[in-house]
Write an enzyme that holds these catalytic residues in place. Structure first.
Site, short mmCIF file in Angstrom:
data_model
loop_
_atom_site.label_atom_id
_atom_site.label_comp_id
_atom_site.label_asym_id
_atom_site.label_seq_id
_atom_site.Cartn_x
_atom_site.Cartn_y
_atom_site.Cartn_z
N ASP A 102 2.48 -46.53 47.37
CA ASP A 102 3.66 -46.17 46.59
C ASP A 102 3.29 -45.17 45.50
O ASP A 102 2.29 -45.36 44.78
CB ASP A 102 4.23 -47.42 45.90
N GLU B 38 16.13 -50.70 51.79
CA GLU B 38 16.03 -51.98 51.08
C GLU B 38 17.38 -52.48 50.59
O GLU B 38 18.15 -51.73 49.95
CB GLU B 38 15.07 -51.84 49.87
N LYS C 53 4.50 -43.28 49.71
CA LYS C 53 5.93 -43.59 49.76
C LYS C 53 6.58 -43.17 48.45
O LYS C 53 5.98 -43.36 47.38
CB LYS C 53 6.17 -45.09 50.01
N ASP D 5 4.31 -50.72 44.64
CA ASP D 5 4.27 -50.83 43.17
C ASP D 5 4.85 -52.18 42.73
O ASP D 5 4.85 -52.50 41.54
CB ASP D 5 4.94 -49.64 42.48
N SER D 6 5.30 -52.98 43.72
CA SER D 6 5.66 -54.37 43.43
C SER D 6 4.45 -55.14 42.89
O SER D 6 4.60 -56.26 42.39
CB SER D 6 6.20 -55.07 44.68
N GLU E 16 10.34 -43.28 46.30
CA GLU E 16 11.70 -43.85 46.20
C GLU E 16 12.70 -42.75 45.90
O GLU E 16 12.42 -41.87 45.09
CB GLU E 16 11.76 -44.89 45.06
O1 KIV Z 1 6.84 -52.00 46.15
C1 KIV Z 1 7.12 -52.59 47.20
O2 KIV Z 1 6.57 -53.65 47.53
C2 KIV Z 1 8.12 -51.98 48.08
C3 KIV Z 1 8.62 -52.80 49.22
C4 KIV Z 1 9.48 -53.89 48.72
C5 KIV Z 1 9.29 -51.99 50.25
O3 KIV Z 1 8.54 -50.89 47.85
#
Ligand code: KIV
Length: 280
Positions: free
Chosen positions: A100, A199, A130, A61-62, A132
């Protein structure tokens, strides 16, 4: 002559020629084995370039900041993740694609998480999601796993919690924090996470989590002891302006693009482009 890329093992070649990809159980088996190579990817072409070198690609989600210029990951929607997730699956053949779960798509409880995750996997063809967060999401991880959805955990600096963490800063500095994050990782492992991203934590914590859990840890600003490493691809390629201390830049793509576009601009202005060979 073998068509096997340099980074591919014999086992991978067999899997690839059988049309298969690496799976969540494949990554789980890599605990204490060959380090897991992971990068983020958001587009089909980049996925195609990264795929021969990576065991897993994270549609992170980055993309909020990297692709859309948003101030945080909080505004990302499930639809955005699905669009980019499908592109990354189309561009790759070998790597496990992990997507994510964006903010607000899973926090209400296991049922909401299942609806979101199952829709994401159906829309994209990705192999895992994934989430969080730590112990608070253990029940959700177990619920998804029991229903056929492999989950990668994410502890330490969890950017979706930027407001409760008080900023993007390294975690685990106090004894209390250290042991809370370790407990979070243990809870995720017990719930069935097939891997855990760790992280921006103090190195001793990255090492301690890796030694304590039986699933692979994927470090980003954690420890060289982790079972694998991940970076945001635009950070390591030198595309982003500011990066965290844990990023190593392997390229200066922004600088190279600047030079290439300056050359193009000059040749258009001087009418040196297009050349004879570019014409019909
Ligand atoms: O969203 C993302 O890119 C991430 C990584 C930094 C692990 O969660």
């Amino acid at each position: 002559m073998s068509a096997r890329p340099d980074t591919e093992t014999r086992e991978d070649e067999i899997r690839r020629s059988a049309g298969g990809r690496l799976t969540a159980p494949d990554l789980l088996r890599r605990k204490r084995g060959e380090p897991i190579v992971m990068l983020t990817a958001y587009t089909a072409r980049m996925a195609e370039i990264l795929d021969p070198h990576c065991d897993a690609l994270l549609v992170g989600d980055s993309l909020a900041q990297v692709i859309y210029g948003l101030p945080s990951t909080l505004p990302v929607s499930l639809e955005m993740m699905a669009t980019h997730g499908a592109a990354v699956v189309r561009g790759s053949r070998r790597a496990l694609v992990v997507i994510d779960m964006p903010f607000r798509s899973y926090e209400e409880g296991p049922e909401q998480a299942f609806r979101s995750a199952s829709w994401l996997l159906r829309e994209t063809g990705a192999g895992a999601v994934k989430i969080e967060g730590g112990a608070a999401f253990a029940e959700t991880v177990a619920f998804l796993k029991a229903r056929g959805i492999p989950v990668m955990g994410h502890v330490g600096l969890t950017p979706q919690s930027v407001h409760t963490l008080g900023g993007y800063k390294a975690q685990g500095r106090s004894n209390e924090d250290f042991s809370q994050i370790l407990q979070d990782a243990l809870a995720l492992e017990k719930a069935g996470a097939f891997a855990i991203v760790v992280e921006a934590v103090v190195e001793a914590l990255g090492r301690s989590i890796t030694e304590s859990v039986e699933c692979p840890t994927i470090g980003i600003g954690a420890s060289p002891a982790c079972d694998g490493q991940i970076l945001v691809v635009d950070d390591m390629l030198g595309m982003t302006k500011r990066v965290a201390r844990f990023v190593k830049r392997y390229e200066d793509l922004a600088g190279r693009i600047d030079a290439a576009v300056a050359a193009y601009s000059a040749s258009v202005r001087s009418r040196a482009f297009p050349e004879h060979g570019n014409l019909y």
